[in-house]
Enzyme design. Structure first.
Site, PDB file in Angstrom:
ATOM      1  N   TYR A   1      31.616  53.090  33.770  1.00  0.00           N
ATOM      2  CA  TYR A   1      31.629  52.212  32.594  1.00  0.00           C
ATOM      3  C   TYR A   1      30.317  51.442  32.539  1.00  0.00           C
ATOM      4  O   TYR A   1      29.893  50.874  33.554  1.00  0.00           O
ATOM      5  CB  TYR A   1      32.793  51.212  32.658  1.00  0.00           C
TER       6      TYR A   1
ATOM      7  N   GLU B   1      29.365  49.386  29.472  1.00  0.00           N
ATOM      8  CA  GLU B   1      29.288  48.704  28.164  1.00  0.00           C
ATOM      9  C   GLU B   1      28.105  47.744  28.171  1.00  0.00           C
ATOM     10  O   GLU B   1      27.883  47.013  29.142  1.00  0.00           O
ATOM     11  CB  GLU B   1      30.588  47.955  27.884  1.00  0.00           C
TER      12      GLU B   1
ATOM     13  N   ASP C   1      18.943  60.886   7.611  1.00  0.00           N
ATOM     14  CA  ASP C   1      19.821  61.534   8.582  1.00  0.00           C
ATOM     15  C   ASP C   1      19.171  62.878   8.891  1.00  0.00           C
ATOM     16  O   ASP C   1      19.243  63.804   8.081  1.00  0.00           O
ATOM     17  CB  ASP C   1      21.213  61.709   7.971  1.00  0.00           C
TER      18      ASP C   1
ATOM     19  N   THR D   1      21.742  63.890  15.179  1.00  0.00           N
ATOM     20  CA  THR D   1      22.517  64.429  16.294  1.00  0.00           C
ATOM     21  C   THR D   1      21.498  64.946  17.305  1.00  0.00           C
ATOM     22  O   THR D   1      20.305  65.041  17.013  1.00  0.00           O
ATOM     23  CB  THR D   1      23.415  65.606  15.870  1.00  0.00           C
TER      24      THR D   1
ATOM     25  N   LYS E   1      21.757  70.067  17.600  1.00  0.00           N
ATOM     26  CA  LYS E   1      21.486  71.157  16.646  1.00  0.00           C
ATOM     27  C   LYS E   1      20.125  71.760  16.974  1.00  0.00           C
ATOM     28  O   LYS E   1      19.971  72.365  18.029  1.00  0.00           O
ATOM     29  CB  LYS E   1      21.601  70.617  15.224  1.00  0.00           C
TER      30      LYS E   1
ATOM     31  N   ARG F   1      26.059  67.550  22.744  1.00  0.00           N
ATOM     32  CA  ARG F   1      26.705  67.068  21.527  1.00  0.00           C
ATOM     33  C   ARG F   1      26.650  65.545  21.521  1.00  0.00           C
ATOM     34  O   ARG F   1      27.178  64.896  22.435  1.00  0.00           O
ATOM     35  CB  ARG F   1      28.146  67.567  21.542  1.00  0.00           C
TER      36      ARG F   1
HETATM   37  N1  DSN Z   1      29.238  69.630  10.904  1.00  0.00           N
HETATM   38  C1  DSN Z   1      27.790  69.630  10.890  1.00  0.00           C
HETATM   39  C2  DSN Z   1      27.217  70.826  10.258  1.00  0.00           C
HETATM   40  O1  DSN Z   1      27.733  71.897  10.506  1.00  0.00           O
HETATM   41  O2  DSN Z   1      26.247  70.734   9.541  1.00  0.00           O
HETATM   42  C3  DSN Z   1      27.243  68.396  10.290  1.00  0.00           C
HETATM   43  O3  DSN Z   1      27.519  67.336  11.128  1.00  0.00           O
END
Ligand code: DSN
Length: 434
Positions: A66, A68, A217, A243, A246, A252
């Protein structure tokens, strides 16, 4: 114990994967998923194959801790080593994206977006984002998402005039009109199914004209941005969310970046204690490992190849009679409008037929799609994962051939079997190994 006394030899790891002997049910499913990933071609634009080092970081004792708070200011004891890990992650993220502040604690991209809104908007405030069916994301103002329930989204459309330059691309006149009319407190750019370069500088002009904050984003394009293959949202944007799993090829998770000291303070408060409790320190360690990988020259070459592969796949599909939304791609993804090839084929058909042949995609609405989201007329394809395997332009032509054979045959069993065998052959030739 001090850090210099730690045994860092590879054999010092006491966790020699015990799942096989403790939990057969789960182990079997993990192994099956691993086999699936190894023997299929992953064309989902938001997926990738993280390195073994990134995955190893997630399977460590850090999950027990933990922490925090933030490094140096935690609400728990015993944080001296996880502080070092989070410091590395933040420093590497700042270096990678050329910005002054990084919060690496958001558990996901949607959490990062929720935290950004929570930091900068009050309930009921207006923000502007792309029409969701044109390529936006549910956390950008979908009615049943928190972003649409607690704030007031107004949407700008793509350019729908077929005869105009920039058909199905961002229509900056429309952005300006929507923003002049509604005076949003924040304008949001960056999308989930938009294949073109985002002109952050033009968004900044409009944000300045209407006194709005500008948020990007970059969840999809983060790896391309990090490698300089897509322009950076800095210095144009006030706040950037992403994110890490990707194109960036990490674990993730999510992250928030900014150059503004006041915004940084608000973001840190919004993430913790505003929205989340304990940070996932094992995932933050994996983020640090991923950022270090992305800082290496090999990652630049990877990201360039991702974009080159997308262009090659897009070109080959157009030659076969497919229509691409906006006419092509500048990034890692493309949105195929299947109707030009065969008006009766839906996105859901194509997704299922291709999966049977070992080609993994997702159905996706095209702008002004007459079909509902569970059916759609489109297919979103992306090249991050196949590029990680080592595929290059010639194999993109091959992929387009296979996709077309399957779609044209209506998922015929014999064609599916033949393509499946060839897909497995290619997967064996290009194993997931990094
Ligand atoms: N679910 C994602 C995508 O496939 O683009 C976006 O967060």
């Amino acid at each position: 114990m001090s850090i210099s006394e730690v045994d860092v030899s590879p054999t010092a790891d006491p966790l020699d994967n015990p799942i096989a002997s403790t939990d057969q049910e789960v182990w079997r499913l993990i192994r099956a998923e691993q086999e699936r990933q190894e023997h299929t071609l992953e064309l989902i634009a938001s997926e990738n194959h993280a390195s073994r080092a990134v995955m190893a970081a997630m399977g460590t004792c850090l999950t027990n801790k933990y922490a925090e708070g933030y490094p140096g200011a935690r609400y728990y004891g015993g944080c001296k080593f996880v502080d070092g890990i989070e410091d590395h992650a933040r420093d590497r993220a700042k270096k990678l994206f050329g910005c002054a502040h990084a919060n690496v604690q958001p558990h996901s991209g949607a959490q990062a977006n929720a935290a950004a809104f929570f930091a900068l908007l009050n309930p009921g405030d207006t923000f502007a984002s792309l029409v969701l069916a044109d390529g936006g994301h549910l956390s950008h103002g979908m009615k049943i998402n928190l972003s649409g329930k607690y704030y007031k989204p107004v949407h700008y459309p793509l350019r729908y005039d077929q005869d105009a330059d920039g058909y199905e691309q961002i229509d900056f006149d429309a952005v300006r009109t929507v923003c002049r009319e509604h005076k949003p407190k924040m304008i949001l750019c960056g999308y989930s199914a938009y294949p073109r370069t985002i002109d952050f500088a033009r968004f900044r002009e409009i944000a300045d004209e209407c006194g709005a904050l500008l948020m990007a984003d970059i969840a999809h394009i983060a790896g391309l941005v990090a490698a300089g293959v897509h322009p950076s949202p800095f210095p144009h944007c006030d706040i950037v969310t992403t994110t890490t799993h990707k194109t960036l090829r990490g674990p993730r998770g999510g992250m928030i970046l900014t150059n503004d000291e006041q915004i940084a303070k608000k973001v840190d408060k919004a993430v913790f204690p505003g929205l989340q409790g304990g940070p996932l320190m094992h995932v933050i360690a994996a983020k640090a490992v991923c950022f270090n990988e992305a800082l290496q020259p090999a990652f630049k070459a990877y990201a360039k190849q991702v974009a080159a592969n997308a262009k090659a796949l897009a070109g080959a599909l157009v030659e076969k009679g497919y229509r691409l939304v906006s006419g092509g791609t500048d990034t890692h993804l493309m949105l195929v409008d299947l109707r030009a090839r065969n008006a009766d084929v839906t996105g859901v058909d194509a997704e299922h037929w291709l999966e049977a042949a070992g080609i993994i995609t997702n159905k996706n609405g095209v702008p002004q799609d007459p079909r509902p989201p569970r059916v759609t007329s489109g297919l979103r394809l992306g090249t991050p994962a196949t590029t990680t395997r080592g595929l290059t332009e010639p194999q993109m032509g091959q992929l387009a051939d296979w996709i077309d054979r399957i779609v044209a045959s209506g998922g015929d069993e014999k064609v599916t079997r033949e393509v499946r065998e060839q897909v497995v052959g290619l997967c064996k030739q290009y194993p997931i190994a990094h």
